[in-house]
Write a protein that holds these residues in place. Structure first.
Motif, PDB file in Angstrom:
ATOM      1  N   PHE A  62       0.987   3.147   0.540  1.00 43.45           N
ATOM      2  CA  PHE A  62      -0.352   3.553   0.113  1.00 43.45           C
ATOM      3  C   PHE A  62      -0.625   3.075  -1.307  1.00 43.45           C
ATOM      4  O   PHE A  62      -1.719   2.580  -1.614  1.00 43.45           O
ATOM      5  CB  PHE A  62      -0.490   5.078   0.187  1.00 43.45           C
ATOM      6  CG  PHE A  62      -1.043   5.578   1.483  1.00 43.45           C
ATOM      7  CD1 PHE A  62      -2.397   5.807   1.634  1.00 43.45           C
ATOM      8  CD2 PHE A  62      -0.209   5.820   2.561  1.00 43.45           C
ATOM      9  CE1 PHE A  62      -2.914   6.276   2.834  1.00 43.45           C
ATOM     10  CE2 PHE A  62      -0.705   6.289   3.766  1.00 43.45           C
ATOM     11  CZ  PHE A  62      -2.066   6.514   3.903  1.00 43.45           C
ATOM     12  N   ILE A  86      -0.152   9.892  -1.688  1.00 44.90           N
ATOM     13  CA  ILE A  86      -0.864   9.397  -0.506  1.00 44.90           C
ATOM     14  C   ILE A  86      -2.331   9.803  -0.546  1.00 44.90           C
ATOM     15  O   ILE A  86      -3.227   9.001  -0.225  1.00 44.90           O
ATOM     16  CB  ILE A  86      -0.180   9.929   0.768  1.00 44.90           C
ATOM     17  CG1 ILE A  86       1.191   9.275   0.936  1.00 44.90           C
ATOM     18  CG2 ILE A  86      -1.045   9.684   1.995  1.00 44.90           C
ATOM     19  CD1 ILE A  86       2.034   9.877   2.039  1.00 44.90           C
ATOM     20  N   ALA A  88       4.319   6.519   0.982  1.00 44.27           N
ATOM     21  CA  ALA A  88       3.654   6.677  -0.312  1.00 44.27           C
ATOM     22  C   ALA A  88       3.625   5.354  -1.075  1.00 44.27           C
ATOM     23  O   ALA A  88       2.610   5.001  -1.693  1.00 44.27           O
ATOM     24  CB  ALA A  88       4.362   7.752  -1.131  1.00 44.27           C
ATOM     25  N   ILE A  99       0.784   8.102   8.622  1.00 44.03           N
ATOM     26  CA  ILE A  99       1.089   9.338   7.903  1.00 44.03           C
ATOM     27  C   ILE A  99       0.803  10.561   8.768  1.00 44.03           C
ATOM     28  O   ILE A  99       1.454  11.605   8.633  1.00 44.03           O
ATOM     29  CB  ILE A  99       0.295   9.416   6.576  1.00 44.03           C
ATOM     30  CG1 ILE A  99       0.837  10.542   5.698  1.00 44.03           C
ATOM     31  CG2 ILE A  99      -1.176   9.631   6.826  1.00 44.03           C
ATOM     32  CD1 ILE A  99       2.271  10.409   5.329  1.00 44.03           C
TER      33      ILE A  99
END
Length: 243
Positions: free
Chosen positions: A10, A116, A7, A153
Motif C-alpha cells: 500500500f 493501510i 502495508a 487486505i
C-alpha cells in the motif's frame, strides 16, 4: 507478516501514484530495508507468542480437551496457550502474560492497518482524480492495483484476523469455545492461492500475460508429444488451387 507485506505494498503504491520519483525508495538496497521491516513484524509476533509458552496451569487446563478431541497428550504437542485466567471460580486471576501477548499483537496490527488506511485514502483520491500527466491506460491500471490491494487486505482480515481476535479475547468474557483447528490450517494454506487469483482476476495485464504463458506451455507440451500445430486449411487450399 502478511499484514506487514500488504502495508508495504500500500505504501509503495501510494508513493508511486503521488510522485513516481518516490518509487526509488523501494529499489536497490533500500528494498532490503522494507524486507527487514516485515521481518521485524514477524519477530514481534513470535515474541508475543513466546510469552504464552505452556506451563503447569495451561497443561492442566487443556489436557482433557486435547485428549478428548485429538486423542493425544498435551505435553507431546508443541503449542502456545492464551488463557484468560489462572483459575476458575472466585479465586481466578487474570493471566497478565496473555494480556501482554494480545496487547502486543493488537498494537502491531493497529500499526499495519493504520498505514493501510492512510495509504488507501491517498490512493483512492489520486485514482479518482483526473491525472492530466498520465494516460488513460495508466490510470486504469492504477485503479486495478488499488482494487486488488483492497481485496488482498479484506481476505486475511475476514478469514484470519477477525476470527483470531474473537477466539483470543472471548475467554476474558467467560465464553468457552471448542472447535477443531484443522479448518484454520486450511485457510492459511489456501490464502496464497486466493491472493494469486485476486491479482489475476482484477488486473487485466496480468490476466493476459498468464493466458499467454499457459498457451505457450500447452504449445510446447503438444510439440513435445509430437502433435503438430493445426494448419491454416484455407491458405493450404488456396495454394493448391494456384498449382
Amino acid at each position: 507478516m502478511i499484514l506487514a507485506f500488504l502495508a508495504v505494498q500500500f505504501l509503495y503504491r501510494a508513493c508511486v501514484i503521488s510522485n513516481p520519483d518516490w518509487g526509488k525508495h523501494f529499489e536497490g538496497w533500500k528494498y532490503g530495508l522494507w524486507l527487514i521491516y516485515t521481518l521485524i513484524g514477524g519477530l514481534i509476533w513470535a515474541y508475543a507468542s513466546n510469552i504464552t509458552r505452556p506451563d503447569e496451569v495451561t497443561l492442566e487446563y487443556m489436557r482433557d480437551e486435547v485428549l478428548q478431541i485429538y486423542g493425544v497428550e498435551i505435553k507431546n504437542v508443541p503449542h502456545f496457550a492464551v488463557l484468560a485466567y489462572d483459575y476458575e471460580g472466585e479465586s481466578k486471576t487474570i493471566r497478565w502474560n496473555s494480556v501482554q501477548c494480545i496487547g502486543t499483537v493488537s498494537v502491531l496490527m493497529t500499526l499495519q492497518y493504520s498505514i493501510i488506511l492512510v495509504c488507501g485514502v491517498i490512493m483512492y483520491r489520486r485514482t479518482q482524480g483526473k491525472l492530466l500527466s498520465t494516460s488513460s491506460r495508466y490510470e486504469k491500471m492504477q485503479k486495478q492495483f488499488f482494487i486488488a490491494l483492497i481485496y488482498q487486505i479484506v481476505a486475511p482480515t475476514i478469514f484470519f484476523q477477525l476470527p483470531g481476535f474473537f477466539v483470543l479475547t472471548s475467554p476474558f468474557f467467560d465464553m468457552k469455545i471448542s472447535f477443531q483447528s484443522g479448518i484454520v490450517v486450511c485457510f492459511f494454506s489456501a490464502y496464497p492461492l486466493v491472493d494469486t487469483l485476486i491479482v489475476l482476476k482484477v488486473i487485466t495485464e496480468y490476466k493476459h500475460a498468464y493466458k499467454r504463458f499457459i498457451k505457450g506451455i500447452a504449445r510446447k507440451c503438444l510439440e513435445f508429444l509430437g502433435d503438430d500445430s493445426p494448419r491454416d486449411t484455407t491458405a493450404a487450399s488456396g495454394h493448391l488451387a494456384k498449382v
